[in-house]
Scaffold this active site. Structure first.
Site, PDB file in Angstrom:
ATOM      1  NE  ARG A  88      -3.998   0.398   2.051  1.00  0.00           N
ATOM      2  CZ  ARG A  88      -4.825   0.868   3.004  1.00  0.00           C
ATOM      3  NH1 ARG A  88      -4.840   0.333   4.213  1.00  0.00           N
ATOM      4  NH2 ARG A  88      -5.635   1.881   2.741  1.00  0.00           N
ATOM      5  CD  GLN A 195     -11.597   2.654   7.373  1.00  0.00           C
ATOM      6  OE1 GLN A 195     -12.593   3.307   7.083  1.00  0.00           O
ATOM      7  NE2 GLN A 195     -10.619   2.460   6.519  1.00  0.00           N
ATOM      8  CG  ASP A 236      -2.560   6.663   6.873  1.00  0.00           C
ATOM      9  OD1 ASP A 236      -3.569   7.308   7.245  1.00  0.00           O
ATOM     10  OD2 ASP A 236      -2.480   5.426   6.920  1.00  0.00           O
TER      11      ASP A 236
HETATM   12  O1  MRU Z   1      -7.237   2.795   4.941  1.00  0.00           O
HETATM   13  P1  MRU Z   1      -6.836   2.614   6.378  1.00  0.00           P
HETATM   14  O2  MRU Z   1      -7.917   2.050   7.226  1.00  0.00           O
HETATM   15  O3  MRU Z   1      -5.523   1.872   6.503  1.00  0.00           O
HETATM   16  O4  MRU Z   1      -6.561   4.094   6.908  1.00  0.00           O
HETATM   17  C1  MRU Z   1      -6.179   4.268   8.244  1.00  0.00           C
HETATM   18  C2  MRU Z   1      -6.052   5.675   8.647  1.00  0.00           C
HETATM   19  O5  MRU Z   1      -6.183   6.595   7.865  1.00  0.00           O
HETATM   20  C3  MRU Z   1      -5.655   5.941  10.069  1.00  0.00           C
HETATM   21  O6  MRU Z   1      -6.228   7.109  10.542  1.00  0.00           O
HETATM   22  C4  MRU Z   1      -4.129   6.078  10.129  1.00  0.00           C
HETATM   23  O7  MRU Z   1      -3.519   4.976   9.554  1.00  0.00           O
HETATM   24  C5  MRU Z   1      -3.634   6.241  11.511  1.00  0.00           C
HETATM   25  S1  MRU Z   1      -3.690   4.721  12.401  1.00  0.00           S
HETATM   26  C6  MRU Z   1      -2.964   4.905  13.900  1.00  0.00           C
END
Ligand code: MRU
Length: 343
Positions: A88, A195, A236
């Protein structure tokens, strides 16, 4: 809370986050490619959790390499590392963990291959353990910013499930709750993967922290009504100037927070900070299939053939960020100077 990811004998087990909250089910990985698939298909998600999974996946991959010489082992390991790096694109924790595993291989050039394999497994466990410790420290630093009574808005899931445990944004919330503060959480549902609805509310309810789910579009209105005291999200990737990549929708939450005079905090470990990028414009933003927007399960919710785009992260310019809470302390503007000081 069950652990997000763990070694189980010679396998890596992770909670299948696509099935939460209705089923708490382990997804078992026996090879590096199993882990890559798990990351790509959102079995495991969240920046730090992806990094931990990548490290464990590489340790699994290393074990399957049939090489006697260090050079052959190293060459094959680097190929796996390259593949893993591409699982990713946005969360820099993935590349950070891959680089750490590569560094371990480089540092053991004089060791027997079997010993390197075991060292890699131990290093992946260390990355997991350190992440939990980081989150507890983030929690302690961040908690000091939270008033005795507060309603906190969060977006996506930056909790135990997105990390090795305890969480970043939810780590701050947990720490404040553990301190006896009267905390209420407003969780954005977070389309399209939900989420916030599926994971954040589930985690907080397990910990008996009051949580209310809202549709993403309600955040601004609640802020205007004075019902939100502060916002905390995860990240991220954070560029050198403090621009933050996080789940799509974070940008509008940050702008609305500023417009309503509400602090907007980002909680993230230093492994999420990428000083090699001058600004958020350089952060690669993942686009996922458009289907994720108009199909829920087997059911199609839009007209057949409808056009949709699905960028899954956005960039929040640092001018909207009040402070970044890391395991090394709270960083305030000017971010370029103060983030650099952490390293
Ligand atoms: O697509 P995802 O569910 O991997 O995205 C996750 C997020 O954007 C979270 O807010 C981020 O990774 C911070 S996790 C501590």
């Amino acid at each position: 809370m069950v652990p997000t990811i763990k070694w189980q004998g010679s396998q890596v087990w992770m909670i299948d986050q696509r099935r939460l909250p209705s089923k708490v089910q382990w997804y078992v990985c026996s090879s590096c490619s199993d882990v890559i698939r798990a990351i790509r298909t959102m079995v495991i998600r969240g920046a730090p959790a992806i990094g931990i999974a990548a490290a464990m996946g590489l340790a699994l991959g290393a074990r399957a390499i049939r090489a006697r010489s260090y050079e052959t082992f190293r060459a094959q390991f680097l190929k796996l590392a390259e593949k893993m790096s591409q699982a990713r694109p946005t969360a820099v924790n993935l590349v950070w963990a891959v680089e750490r595993m590569k560094a371990m291989v480089e540092s053991l050039a004089d060791s027997p291959v079997e010993q390197i394999k075991e060292a890699l497994r131990l290093e992946s466990q260390r990355i997991l353990d350190e992440d939990i410790e980081c989150n507890r420290r983030i929690g302690r630093f961040g908690e000091a910013l939270v008033p005795k009574k507060a309603t906190i808005l969060t977006h996506c899931n930056a909790g135990a499930l997105a990390t090795g445990g305890y969480g970043t944004a939810l780590g701050v919330i947990r720490a404040a709750h553990e301190k006896g503060k009267k905390i209420e959480v407003m969780a954005d549902e977070t389309r399209p993967w939900l989420q916030g609805l599926r994971l954040t509310s589930f985690e907080l309810m397990e910990d008996k922290i009051p949580v209310t789910v809202i549709v993403d579009n309600a955040a601004g209105s609640l802020m205007r009504q004075g019902r939100i005291d502060l916002v905390i999200t995860g990240a991220d990737r954070i560029a050198a100037n403090g621009d933050v990549a996080n789940k799509i929708g974070t940008y509008q939450v940050a702008v609305l927070a500023k417009a309503n005079g509400i602090p907007f905090y980002v909680a993230a470990p230093t492994s999420t900070i990428d000083l090699s990028l001058r600004s958020g414009d350089e952060i690669p933003v993942e686009h996922r299939p458009a289907e994720e927007i108009y199909r829920i399960g087997r059911r199609l919710f839009g007209p057949r053939g409808v056009k949709a785009i699905n960028p899954v992260f956005d960039i929040t310019p640092s001018k909207y960020v009040t402070a970044i809470i890391t395991e090394k302390g709270v960083v305030r503007p000017p971010f370029r100077r103060n983030l650099a000081k952490l390293f």
